[in-house]
Scaffold this active site. Sequence first.
Site, PDB file in Angstrom:
ATOM      1  N   LEU A 109       0.878  -1.166   0.000  1.00 20.15           N
ATOM      2  CA  LEU A 109       0.000   0.000   0.000  1.00 20.15           C
ATOM      3  C   LEU A 109       0.913   1.213   0.000  1.00 20.15           C
ATOM      4  O   LEU A 109       1.857   1.274   0.801  1.00 20.15           O
ATOM      5  CB  LEU A 109      -0.894   0.023   1.241  1.00 20.15           C
ATOM      6  CG  LEU A 109      -1.984  -1.044   1.334  1.00 20.15           C
ATOM      7  CD1 LEU A 109      -2.704  -0.943   2.677  1.00 20.15           C
ATOM      8  CD2 LEU A 109      -2.974  -0.930   0.195  1.00 20.15           C
ATOM      9  N   ASP A 110       0.668   2.158  -0.901  1.00 23.01           N
ATOM     10  CA  ASP A 110       1.543   3.328  -0.902  1.00 23.01           C
ATOM     11  C   ASP A 110       1.371   4.101   0.404  1.00 23.01           C
ATOM     12  O   ASP A 110       0.433   3.881   1.169  1.00 23.01           O
ATOM     13  CB  ASP A 110       1.325   4.207  -2.141  1.00 23.01           C
ATOM     14  CG  ASP A 110      -0.062   4.806  -2.219  1.00 23.01           C
ATOM     15  OD1 ASP A 110      -0.449   5.514  -1.270  1.00 23.01           O
ATOM     16  OD2 ASP A 110      -0.758   4.597  -3.228  1.00 23.01           O
ATOM     17  N   THR A 111       2.290   5.000   0.657  1.00 22.50           N
ATOM     18  CA  THR A 111       2.370   5.645   1.970  1.00 22.50           C
ATOM     19  C   THR A 111       1.060   6.304   2.384  1.00 22.50           C
ATOM     20  O   THR A 111       0.638   6.219   3.538  1.00 22.50           O
ATOM     21  CB  THR A 111       3.510   6.683   1.973  1.00 22.50           C
ATOM     22  OG1 THR A 111       4.726   6.026   1.598  1.00 22.50           O
ATOM     23  CG2 THR A 111       3.687   7.297   3.346  1.00 22.50           C
ATOM     24  N   THR A 113      -1.948   5.534   1.389  1.00 24.71           N
ATOM     25  CA  THR A 113      -3.095   4.634   1.393  1.00 24.71           C
ATOM     26  C   THR A 113      -3.130   3.869   2.710  1.00 24.71           C
ATOM     27  O   THR A 113      -2.108   3.390   3.192  1.00 24.71           O
ATOM     28  CB  THR A 113      -3.021   3.643   0.215  1.00 24.71           C
ATOM     29  OG1 THR A 113      -3.014   4.385  -1.006  1.00 24.71           O
ATOM     30  CG2 THR A 113      -4.214   2.702   0.219  1.00 24.71           C
ATOM     31  N   ARG A 197      -5.496   4.883  -7.871  1.00 19.22           N
ATOM     32  CA  ARG A 197      -5.229   6.318  -8.016  1.00 19.22           C
ATOM     33  C   ARG A 197      -5.127   6.711  -9.499  1.00 19.22           C
ATOM     34  O   ARG A 197      -5.647   7.749  -9.911  1.00 19.22           O
ATOM     35  CB  ARG A 197      -3.946   6.697  -7.272  1.00 19.22           C
ATOM     36  CG  ARG A 197      -4.060   6.563  -5.754  1.00 19.22           C
ATOM     37  CD  ARG A 197      -2.778   6.983  -5.057  1.00 19.22           C
ATOM     38  NE  ARG A 197      -2.853   6.758  -3.618  1.00 19.22           N
ATOM     39  CZ  ARG A 197      -3.399   7.616  -2.751  1.00 19.22           C
ATOM     40  NH1 ARG A 197      -3.900   8.766  -3.182  1.00 19.22           N
ATOM     41  NH2 ARG A 197      -3.438   7.339  -1.457  1.00 19.22           N
TER      42      ARG A 197
END
Length: 245
Positions: A109-111, A113, A197
Amino acid sequence: MSDETEGVRLQKVLAAAGVASRRASEIMIDEGRVEVNGKIVTEQGRRVNPDRDQIRVDGSRIPPPRRHMYLVLNKPRGVISTMDDPEGRTTLADYLPRTKERLFHVGRLDTETEGLIILTNDGEFAHRLAHPSYEVRKSYHVQVAGVMDNRTLKRLEKGVTLDDGPVKPDKVKLISRGQDRTLLQVSLHEGRNRIVRRMMDAVGHPVDRLARTAIGPVRLGNLPVGETRELSRDELGALLDMIRM
C-alpha cells in the site's frame, strides 16, 4: 493420499482446529459432513496427515496446524509499506507484535493509502497471494475530489486505458456524493502500482483518500487503525483454496 494406518485421528484434528469437540466432530463425520482430499468420510477412526491432507467441513477448508504467523494490520495513513527504513520513517514494523520471526507483507500500500495489509512468515503463501495469476480480489473505499456524475461512473465500470494498458474493475459502487467529493467502493483483481489512483486520475477525479477494506475473503471490519489480528480459521482456509496450496 493419506496413510490410514498412521497419522492423527480425524476427529482429533477437527477438535484441535476448533471446529467442534471430539464427540461433536464424530457426529459430523457420521452425518457425512466431512471430506478428506475430496472424498466424504463417514467411518470413525480415519487417520489423516493434517499437514498434507485437505480437510473440509460443510465444504469449508480446515487449514493445517499453524506453523506460521498470518496477521492482518489496519495500516495507518502515512506509514511506509516496508519492515525498516534507513531514514527512520514509520514502517509496518512499528505496528506489529514483537517477534523473532521475519514477516513479509503481502503486496504493498503506498504511503498515503491506509487499510488492510496481510503479513506472514510463510514465504510461499505470501508469494502466491501477491501473484496476479491467482486473481485474488481486493476492495477499496475511495474518496475522490469533485462530484462524479453517472456517465463517469459508467466509464469506470466499463474500464479505462492507462499508459501501461487497460484496466477494468470488477465492481464500482457509489456510496455517497457530497458538495465537493464522491465516495466509492471499488473492487478489482489488478495489482499494478497505484492502480486505483491512476484510474481516478484518468477520469478527472483525483483521489483524496484511499483505504483497502478487503483481500479476498479477509475483511477489515472493525479492526482499529494501527491494530493487528490473526487471520481466522475460515479466512485462512478460504485463502489457501484461492491460491491452491
